[in-house]
Every structure is written in C-alpha cells, then in structure tokens.
Scaffold this active site. Structure first.
Site, PDB file in Angstrom:
ATOM      1  N   HIS A 129       0.236 -12.582  11.718  1.00  0.00           N
ATOM      2  CA  HIS A 129      -0.545 -13.818  11.846  1.00  0.00           C
ATOM      3  C   HIS A 129      -1.275 -13.771  13.174  1.00  0.00           C
ATOM      4  O   HIS A 129      -0.670 -13.629  14.232  1.00  0.00           O
ATOM      5  CB  HIS A 129       0.360 -15.046  11.783  1.00  0.00           C
ATOM      6  CG  HIS A 129      -0.406 -16.336  11.814  1.00  0.00           C
ATOM      7  ND1 HIS A 129      -0.782 -17.001  10.666  1.00  0.00           N
ATOM      8  CD2 HIS A 129      -0.895 -17.072  12.845  1.00  0.00           C
ATOM      9  CE1 HIS A 129      -1.452 -18.097  10.981  1.00  0.00           C
ATOM     10  NE2 HIS A 129      -1.539 -18.160  12.306  1.00  0.00           N
ATOM     11  N   CYS A 130      -2.593 -13.886  13.128  1.00  0.00           N
ATOM     12  CA  CYS A 130      -3.425 -13.783  14.331  1.00  0.00           C
ATOM     13  C   CYS A 130      -3.853 -15.177  14.778  1.00  0.00           C
ATOM     14  O   CYS A 130      -4.550 -15.883  14.044  1.00  0.00           O
ATOM     15  CB  CYS A 130      -4.643 -12.907  14.063  1.00  0.00           C
ATOM     16  SG  CYS A 130      -5.734 -12.734  15.490  1.00  0.00           S
TER      17      CYS A 130
END
Length: 314
Positions: free
Chosen positions: A55-56
């Site tokens: 998850h960025c």
C-alpha cells in the site's frame, strides 16, 4: 494509476464448476470471501487486492496487478526528472559560484549564472530535494524491478522466505510457481500500454506447480503459526500509542519498524501472540462471538502481559 490495483469482489469465490479449489484457498474474514491466488487483504483499503505488492501512501492506493506497470513508469519518470534537476542545479551553482573566475580566465563561452544569497539558498534547497528523491525513489524503483524480474511481490517476499526455510528444514525444496524466466516475468508486467497479462485471478505457472501451489503453502504456514500461538493476559493497560512514554524509554526506543497497528488493551484482556521482539509482541485480541466482529490485531508492549498457563486452565 487511477484505475486501481484490481479488487476482488466482496464474497468472492471461484466460478461454479471449479471443484479443485476446495480447501486450497484462504478465507478473508473481513471481505467474507475467498482469496484468489496471490491476492492479499489490505487493511487500509479494506479490500482484497489482486497480486498486492504494497500500500503506497503517496498515491493513496495499493500497488497491485493492474497498476504495477504504471507505478514503475511513475517511479522511473520521478527518478529521471529529479536526476536531470540534480545535474542542472549542480552545474548552475558551480558556474554561479565561480563566475568571477570565469570572467577573468574563461573562454567567454561559459554560462553566465548570477546568484544572490537568496537564489543560492533556494538552489541548494532544491538540489537537496531533487537528490533526495533520486536516492529514495531510486531504491524503491530498484525494489520494484527486482520483484518484476523474479515475478514476486513485496508481500510474497516474506511468504517465500518462510517457505524456503520450512522446506529446507524438511530436506525439500520449494519451487516458486510464478517464475517463468526473466523475459517472460518482465513481459507480464511491463508492456507498451502498461496493461498486464492475465486477469489477476488465474496465472501462468512454472512446470511442476499448479494454480494453488502458493495458497497451499500459505495455509500450511498459518497452521504452523497457530501451533506456535501463545495466550497472554494483560496486567497493565496499554493505550495503543506508537511511542508509549509511560511504558519506559526502552519500549519507546525499540518500537517495531512497521506500519502495522498498535492496539489498545485493558487489564484482564486476553491476547493470542504469534510474534515476539525484546520489548514488543504482536497478537490478536480474544473476543467473544469472534465471527461477528472485526479482528483486532497489532503490537503491544511486552511487559504489559503475562503468559497464561494453559495446563492449569485445562
């Protein structure tokens, strides 16, 4: 990038007629459905993501099957642009600082850069930012390229490491099912349109493996994890803070380097612990009617709990 990584529908299960999947897929208690091979549940997106890498926070989304190619192009553009900015700013500062020397001894063809105190400060600040992006984003880009070449996501790195360790102790070897060779691995992600090969559910696999080789391994790893689980009782309440000052300097200075949550617990609560560090441990809070509640998992200070004697309880 705006299309997202590809999410499994809530309550997903394989199509009717696919009888071979029974008992070979993981169950997601949050989405109330099965996880497709290579899918992973993201607690921030609250969805199961196809071929989830990570998850960025910068794009406020997961990097997964359908947007990994775009993400790599984005990182490459950032590194290339900031590399150009670093070179340009470095030369500008150099010619600006040595302008008097070039006026006296130069050929007259050198660039004439006039720097004031404020423009010099601004140029140095911009140079620091540009060079920092080159280093930080460059490392992330190399990690992405490494994963693409190996056909392995960031989540799967950890799964494979445990798989290799498990099979080595048994005298066997774990074959990574998605490694098709460097060129074919790259071709599955990096295309001219940045649109990946496959639908994110079924995958082309290596000889000697099948669609459920990885999921079976994950199920076995979780079974072993449950066998290692120990139950603890909370004796000192913890707030769920990342740096709990009231629990002492050693706890604050040795907080786990992970974005996994910290959980708040009260005296008397029970926790099933699966991971331990010197000052912290990771576990899941024991709740009544577990099937109707969201699981509460995270880190807590180790000295806040004592291990329960299961033999006396029996």
């Amino acid at each position: 990038m705006c299309d997202g990584p590809g999410y499994l529908p809530r309550g997903w299960k394989p199509k009717a007629g696919a009888s071979t999947w029974s008992g070979q897929l993981q169950w997601c208690s949050t989405c109330k459905g099965h996880k497709a091979p290579r899918a992973h549940h993201c607690r921030r997106c609250r969805r199961c993501v196809m071929k989830m890498d990570h998850h960025c926070s910068w794009i406020n989304n997961c990097v997964g099957h359908f947007n990994q190619g775009n993400f790599v192009v984005f990182l490459t553009s950032a590194v290339a642009g900031c590399s150009l900015a670093t070179i340009t700013l470095t030369k500008s500062i150099y010619f600006g600082l040595y302008r008097p020397w070039f006026l006296r001894h130069g050929t007259g063809k050198e660039p004439q850069v006039i720097l004031t105190a404020w423009t010099l400060i601004a140029a140095l600040f911009a140079l620091g930012l540009a060079f920092g992006v080159v280093i930080a984003v460059g490392i992330l880009l190399l990690g992405q390229l490494r994963g693409i070449v190996r056909n392995q996501t960031g989540v799967e790195d950890w799964v494979r490491e445990k798989a290799d360790y498990r099979h080595k102790s048994k005298g066997t070897k774990f074959t990574w099912p998605y490694d098709l060779g460097v060129l074919r691995n790259i071709g599955q992600v990096l295309t001219w349109s940045c649109w990946p090969a496959g639908n994110g559910v079924t995958w082309e696999v290596a000889d000697g493996t099948d669609q459920y080789t990885l999921t079976r391994e994950q199920i076995e790893q979780k079974a072993e994890k449950r066998e290692r689980t120990m139950e603890y009782k909370i004796t000192t309440a913890c707030s769920g803070a990342w740096f709990p000052l009231t629990h002492g300097v050693p706890v604050c200075c040795n907080t786990p380097c992970t974005d996994e949550p910290r959980i708040a617990l009260g005296v008397g609560d029970l926790v099933r612990v699966t991971r331990w560090k010197e000052h912290w441990m990771y576990g899941e809070k024991v709740q009544e009617q577990q099937e109707h509640k969201e699981r509460v998992r995270g880190w807590l200070p180790r000295h806040c709990a004592v291990q329960r004697d299961m033999k006396k309880m029996e």
